[in-house]
Motif scaffolding. Structure first.
Motif, PDB file in Angstrom:
ATOM      1  N   MET A   1       1.156  -1.020   0.082  1.00 25.16           N
ATOM      2  CA  MET A   1      -0.002   0.179   0.164  1.00 25.16           C
ATOM      3  C   MET A   1       0.828   1.295   0.489  1.00 25.16           C
ATOM      4  SD  MET A   1      -3.579   0.098   2.378  1.00 25.16           S
ATOM      5  CE  MET A   1      -4.017   0.984   2.533  1.00 25.16           C
ATOM      6  N   LYS A   2       0.242   2.367  -0.923  1.00 26.98           N
ATOM      7  CA  LYS A   2       0.969   3.568  -0.383  1.00 26.98           C
ATOM      8  C   LYS A   2       0.947   4.141   0.288  1.00 26.98           C
ATOM      9  CE  LYS A   2       2.297   3.941  -5.527  1.00 26.98           C
ATOM     10  NZ  LYS A   2       2.071   5.257  -6.511  1.00 26.98           N
ATOM     11  N   LYS A   3       2.036   4.962   0.479  1.00 27.13           N
ATOM     12  CA  LYS A   3       1.236   5.562   2.245  1.00 27.13           C
ATOM     13  C   LYS A   3       1.187   7.191   1.731  1.00 27.13           C
ATOM     14  CE  LYS A   3       4.035   8.176   5.624  1.00 27.13           C
ATOM     15  NZ  LYS A   3       5.363   8.273   6.250  1.00 27.13           N
ATOM     16  N   THR A   4       0.077   7.729   1.989  1.00 22.06           N
ATOM     17  CA  THR A   4      -0.706   9.190   1.684  1.00 22.06           C
ATOM     18  C   THR A   4       0.101  10.339   2.076  1.00 22.06           C
ATOM     19  OG1 THR A   4      -2.189   7.890   1.556  1.00 22.06           O
ATOM     20  CG2 THR A   4      -2.491  10.195   1.324  1.00 22.06           C
ATOM     21  N   GLN A   5       0.719  11.642   1.142  1.00 27.09           N
ATOM     22  CA  GLN A   5       1.060  12.653   2.034  1.00 27.09           C
ATOM     23  C   GLN A   5       0.167  13.476   2.019  1.00 27.09           C
ATOM     24  OE1 GLN A   5       4.194  13.755  -0.214  1.00 27.09           O
ATOM     25  NE2 GLN A   5       5.761  14.767   0.744  1.00 27.09           N
ATOM     26  N   TRP A   6      -0.181  14.231   3.391  1.00 24.13           N
ATOM     27  CA  TRP A   6      -1.281  15.321   3.839  1.00 24.13           C
ATOM     28  C   TRP A   6      -0.277  16.737   3.529  1.00 24.13           C
ATOM     29  CZ3 TRP A   6      -5.537  14.461   3.498  1.00 24.13           C
ATOM     30  CH2 TRP A   6      -6.337  13.407   3.936  1.00 24.13           C
TER      31      TRP A   6
END
Length: 99
Positions: A1-6
């Motif tokens: 799973m990709k890590k989401t950047q905020w």
């Protein structure tokens, strides 16, 4: 799973970009005209042309009015004035022409 950047809204819109997204490309332009046609809009040349055009219009008006003897005098004068004016304006244009 990709890590989401905020991102914060302020940090996203007001943070200066480190790299430019537009890459400059080399552009070479060639001109086939050695001078600008707008150089002919010199006030001196326009004035001389306006005077010659005005004399020609006066000559046509006098011809319509039937004053043929005066028209003959104008035509004799214009045979001398037109070439002198043309070559004088041509010489002036090239003498003041800047590359």
């Amino acid at each position: 799973m990709k890590k989401t950047q905020w991102f914060d809204f302020q940090n996203f819109f007001y943070k200066p970009s480190l790299t430019s997204s537009i890459k400059p490309r080399p552009f070479t332009a060639y001109s086939f005209v050695p001078f600008s046609p707008l150089a002919m809009l010199d006030p001196t040349i326009l004035t001389i042309g306006g005077i010659v055009l005005g004399i020609a219009i006066i000559e046509r008006i006098l011809e319509r009015w039937g004053v043929i003897d005066l028209v003959d005098q104008f035509s004799k004068i214009m045979r001398f004035i037109l070439p002198v004016t043309f070559y004088g304006a041509l010489f002036y244009f090239f003498a003041t022409f800047m590359l």
